[in-house]
Design a protein around this motif. Structure first.
Motif, PDB file in Angstrom:
ATOM      1  N   ALA A 575       0.814  -1.218   0.000  1.00 18.97           N
ATOM      2  CA  ALA A 575       0.000   0.000   0.000  1.00 18.97           C
ATOM      3  C   ALA A 575       0.847   1.266   0.000  1.00 18.97           C
ATOM      4  CB  ALA A 575      -0.916   0.005   1.225  1.00 18.97           C
ATOM      5  N   SER A 576       2.179   1.102  -0.026  1.00 15.36           N
ATOM      6  CA  SER A 576       3.085   2.258   0.049  1.00 15.36           C
ATOM      7  C   SER A 576       3.992   2.259  -1.178  1.00 15.36           C
ATOM      8  CB  SER A 576       3.917   2.183   1.331  1.00 15.36           C
ATOM      9  OG  SER A 576       3.093   2.043   2.470  1.00 15.36           O
ATOM     10  N   HIS A 577       3.488   2.800  -2.260  1.00 14.73           N
ATOM     11  CA  HIS A 577       4.200   2.701  -3.536  1.00 14.73           C
ATOM     12  C   HIS A 577       5.419   3.616  -3.622  1.00 14.73           C
ATOM     13  CE1 HIS A 577       0.863   0.246  -4.831  1.00 14.73           C
ATOM     14  NE2 HIS A 577       0.011   1.225  -4.541  1.00 14.73           N
ATOM     15  N   ASP A 578       5.532   4.602  -2.720  1.00 14.26           N
ATOM     16  CA  ASP A 578       6.619   5.569  -2.813  1.00 14.26           C
ATOM     17  C   ASP A 578       7.803   5.242  -1.913  1.00 14.26           C
ATOM     18  OD1 ASP A 578       5.084   5.923  -0.566  1.00 14.26           O
ATOM     19  OD2 ASP A 578       5.313   8.097  -0.494  1.00 14.26           O
ATOM     20  N   VAL A 579       7.795   4.093  -1.265  1.00 13.22           N
ATOM     21  CA  VAL A 579       8.870   3.739  -0.344  1.00 13.22           C
ATOM     22  C   VAL A 579       9.991   3.029  -1.105  1.00 13.22           C
ATOM     23  CG1 VAL A 579       9.491   2.291   1.630  1.00 13.22           C
ATOM     24  CG2 VAL A 579       7.335   3.560   1.647  1.00 13.22           C
ATOM     25  N   PRO A 580      11.256   3.460  -0.920  1.00 11.96           N
ATOM     26  CA  PRO A 580      12.388   2.768  -1.576  1.00 11.96           C
ATOM     27  C   PRO A 580      12.677   1.440  -0.889  1.00 11.96           C
ATOM     28  CG  PRO A 580      13.203   4.541  -0.174  1.00 11.96           C
ATOM     29  CD  PRO A 580      11.706   4.630  -0.148  1.00 11.96           C
ATOM     30  N   VAL A 581      11.840   0.460  -1.143  1.00  9.50           N
ATOM     31  CA  VAL A 581      11.842  -0.777  -0.374  1.00  9.50           C
ATOM     32  C   VAL A 581      13.166  -1.525  -0.466  1.00  9.50           C
ATOM     33  CG1 VAL A 581      10.798  -2.103  -2.265  1.00  9.50           C
ATOM     34  CG2 VAL A 581      10.551  -2.883   0.097  1.00  9.50           C
TER      35      VAL A 581
END
Length: 868
Positions: A575-581
């Protein structure tokens, strides 16, 4: 023994007539321009009291000349206001209680108390607490205030509480008395100006004379609420000094004197911390704190630790100035806390908490009163203004007590901190905030906090609760709010699991999301432990273990639900598409999550790229060492980490406190080559604490197999039994006790171990967890920082024993064959004699020299053995 008449008197018959007599229980407050005016009224009052054989007590605490000369007929009680509000008022109340009914009291001028406590509000609190006490004992007491010296924070509660309030004027060498309040008495001339003429007090009826007298002194005006008190006047003076400094018109001595005054008013009165304050903060810093402060009093240890850490780092390096996330916190002064207790009827329980015999009495009632307590309207308005500033950004309300985070007293996990997602209508956000404040105030009365204070010998110390209101560090990710990473850093590593790890380089416990999972012990999860001189060295030996013991759950604020929640890392990332996973997680085939057949990406939170491709580890290592050097002491910091892009990040130091690590510079030679037949336990791989070689007086052993068969309720009963043994075997903590049990000590889930609180084991020397209840529980990385801090602070040794792993060993027959001394300490607990064993070293001293424990923290080995 002489008897006295029941009638009271001022010693001035004419004044008695004006007031329609002095009644039992009267508190009489005189508002004067000079001490001489007060003394002229106190002297006949005392003389009449002596003549009637009443007990006369004089409370002496001010710098002005004594009101009463010492004599056998008057008991003088000398007090030191600088000892703190609680100590001061406790001694007064003890004196009043011991003297009993019908006595006469004279207090020095109260105005100096506002100066000593730097607060009109605390002067008002003092009167509200003391006046009814005197009233109930049918005494008569004299007080005085200087006119135009106090704000409404002092005057309003005093006027509302006292029975008589009178103005005293001196005009053209004549004295005048002006009764403003006389409770339950009335006459046509009572509230008129009266001239003191010999033995008579005559009403003044000429308007010209009345107006001349009343205009001869400064009048505060109709808006008495706007009158500045001691607090406001002093800070106004501080602003004037700063302006003079900046224009080059002020001496360094005057600036330093003002800085010291303001520091003692608002920053700290702890001499150890003040040395740091003097080195790193200045007059401008203190005035900046004041501009963001609600109420008066001290800002508390947690707030000061955060502010000091930031300034130390900013002074050290321009890089740190850029690297640190800006903060815009607010501070709620400690006086607000005391005022809240007084106004909501919880103070009297507070007084009992100073006594080790009664410190828990009534605490639950006090907590309920606090949780349902009300705040005054003017304070609500300031809270609203603060919330308007934050808008709908999430905030956290943090405890910041006076004793918290000081040298030797961390109070780790003893007081609450409350997240406010701060969503919804303005009225709801305000109520959520007020509820958070009440929750933290109530936590000061919790058994956990009170037992910690009792154990540390702090019950009699002035402990007030200030608050730190911070913007939550992080960003919005869909409906979720959290930082990319957070954790805790120690400048000294008490858990060096490999010989190549340098304890002095420090250690981090790192999590994805909010740092709550790093500071609290999570029964369902793990954290990433990072040795700062060797970040690639992990406690786990292969990727299978890395994957098994990786963090799975993330704490975050759900903005839609308006609450703190926990969710699976994979769900949060989805749900967090902007996180540099990829900075935080490594790819995984999904088998560790039971997701072998899923098509969505799966990850393991290893933090490998964060630690290996960015400067984060070096930055944290340097920050911790800089703080360590500044404090000249190991430190413990809480932090958050947020990336602005793939390379640019900000670190937020949200807390910094001394870490009381013992034995850092001592290398204790410990014998690890003990014959196998003498070994009781042998553990390898999870040791926290410095190396030591000690004798063991008692072993408390919880039998794993039998404990594993108990119901959850029975396991809680065992936990309570352990608490009893902790108090009875070694009530003063002067014996070395080894505590051994299955699963996790301190778990909140009885299915995973023994659900004790730390106060149940605070006299234990060594804690051993046997990893037998569930194969995949790894105690060494599951310890929360609060639990870990308490182990370190108490100099306790922690170890985990893996009976089926490597050279770990537990000699069960030793515990089966030795006499069980359980009933010596808890005679009524026969039902637990099979489950809980108490082994005494004295029982084997005839055969051998006793029981000993050798621990080498660098080699991560512990042996407990019998010795000849």
């Amino acid at each position: 023994m002489k008897t006295y008449e029941t009638m009271f008197t001022t010693g001035l018959p004419g004044l008695d007539s004006v007031l329609r007599e002095v009644l039992a229980g009267d508190n009489i407050v005189w508002q004067v321009d000079s001490i001489e005016e007060y003394q002229a009224l106190a002297a006949p009052f005392v003389q009449a009291g002596i003549a009637s054989s009443r007990k006369v007590i004089y409370f002496r605490f001010a710098s002005h000349p004594p009101l009463i000369q010492q004599c056998k007929a008057v008991t003088m009680v000398e007090l030191d206001p600088n000892a703190g509000f609680e100590n001061f008022i406790a001694l007064i109340h003890q004196t009043i209680e011991s003297v009993g009914r019908g006595a006469l009291y004279v207090f020095d001028c109260l105005s100096e108390l506002a100066a000593d406590w730097y607060s009109d509000q605390m002067l008002g609190n003092f009167f509200v607490l003391t006046c009814p006490y005197l009233f109930d004992l049918e005494t008569v007491a004299y007080f005085a205030l200087f006119r135009n010296f106090h704000s409404s924070c002092a005057l309003q509660p005093i006027i509302e509480t006292t029975q008589l309030f009178l103005d005293v004027y001196r005009f053209q060498d004549k004295r005048y008395i002006y009764p403003l309040k006389v409770h339950l008495r009335y006459s046509p001339t009572m509230n008129m100006l009266h001239e003191w003429k010999g033995d008579e007090f005559l009403p003044v009826t000429a308007s010209a004379l009345i107006s001349s007298i009343l205009t001869s002194v400064n009048w505060s005006g109709l808006d008495s609420d706007a009158r500045p008190g001691f607090w406001e006047r002093t800070f106004t003076e501080g602003e004037e000094v700063l302006a003079a400094v900046e224009s080059g018109c002020c001496s360094a001595e005057k600036e330093a004197e003002m800085f010291q005054r303001l520091c003692r008013m608002m920053v700290s009165r702890d001499t150890g911390i003040l040395k740091l304050v003097n080195s790193y903060l200045g007059l401008k810093d203190v005035l900046e704190i004041r501009r963001r402060m609600i109420g008066s009093g001290l800002i508390g240890g947690k707030t000061l630790g955060m502010l000091l850490a930031r300034r130390i780092l900013q002074n050290h390096s321009p890089r740190f100035t850029m690297l640190l996330e800006a903060h815009d916190s607010f501070y709620i002064g400690s006086d607000i806390f005391f005022t809240f207790l007084v106004r909501n009827g919880a103070w009297w329980v507070r007084e009992k908490q100073r006594n080790p015999q009664t410190f828990l009495e009534g605490s639950e009632l006090a907590r309920q009163r606090i949780l349902t307590g009300q705040f005054p309207g003017p304070l609500i308005k300031q809270f609203e203004q603060m919330l308007n500033y934050f808008g709908q950004a999430p905030i956290i309300v943090r405890s910041s007590s006076l004793l918290e985070d000081n040298f030797g007293n961390s109070f780790a996990g003893k007081y609450e901190s409350v997240f406010c997602p701060n969503q919804g209508p303005r009225e709801r956000r305000l109520e959520d905030f007020l509820s958070a404040v009440r929750t933290i105030y109530a936590s000061s009365m919790s058994e956990r906090a009170l037992r910690y204070r009792e154990q540390k010998g702090l019950l009699e110390q002035d402990e007030q609760m200030a608050l730190l209101v911070m913007r939550v560090s992080g960003a919005v990710h869909g409906r979720y709010f959290y930082p990319h990473a957070a954790g805790v850093g120690f400048s000294y590593n008490p858990y060096a699991w490999n010989e190549n790890i340098d304890p002095k380089a420090g250690v981090m416990r790192l999590v994805f999301g909010l740092g709550t999972r790093a500071v609290d012990r999570s029964d369902d999860d793990y954290t990433r432990v990072v040795a700062l001189n060797a970040p690639d060295r992990r406690p786990e030996v292969n990727f299978e273990e890395v994957r098994q013991y990786a963090q799975r759950r993330v704490d975050f604020l759900d903005l839609d639900a308006n609450r703190l929640v926990s969710g699976h890392f994979l769900d949060v990332i989805a749900a967090s598409h902007d996180v540099p996973v990829r900075l935080f997680a490594s790819t995984d085939n999904g088998s560790n999550w039971g997701l072998e057949h899923t098509t969505r990406p799966t990850w393991v939170l290893t933090f490998d790229k964060l630690l290996s491709t960015t400067a984060f580890v070096e930055d944290m290592k340097e920050m911790l060492q800089v703080l360590h050097q500044a404090y000249d002491y190991p430190v413990d910091v809480e932090f958050t980490l947020n990336f602005l892009d793939n390379e640019d990040y900000r670190i937020h130091i949200v807390q910094c406190r001394p870490l009381p690590v013992k034995g850092m510079d001592t290398a204790v030679p410990v014998p690890l080559d003990v014959l196998e037949e003498r070994r009781i336990i042998s553990a390898s791989g999870a040791v926290i604490g410095h190396s030591r070689h000690i004798s063991i007086d008692r072993i408390v052993y919880v039998t794993p197999d039998l404990y594993g068969n108990l119901t959850l309720q029975e396991r809680h009963e065992v936990a309570r039994l352990i608490g009893q043994l902790n108090q009875t075997i070694s009530p003063n903590g002067d014996e070395n006790i080894l505590l051994i049990g299955p699963g996790r000590w301190g778990t909140s889930c009885a299915s995973l171990g023994i659900p004790i609180s730390f106060s149940d084991i605070n006299h234990i020397a060594v804690v051993c967890e046997i990893v037998t209840m569930r194969e995949n529980l790894v105690p060494d990385v599951s310890l929360g920082t609060h639990f870990l801090n308490e182990l370190i602070e108490m100099d306790m040794l922690y170890l985990a024993l893996f009976p089926k792993k490597g050279d770990n060993y537990l000699r069960r027959e030793f515990f089966e064959q030795m006499p069980n001394r359980l009933l010596n300490y808890v005679p009524k607990e026969e039902r637990w004699t099979d489950v809980v064993k108490v082994i005494s070293a004295a029982d084997i001293s005839g055969v051998s020299g006793g029981i000993f424990l050798a621990a080498d923290s660098l080699k991560q080995k512990v042996i407990c053995y019998t010795a000849p």
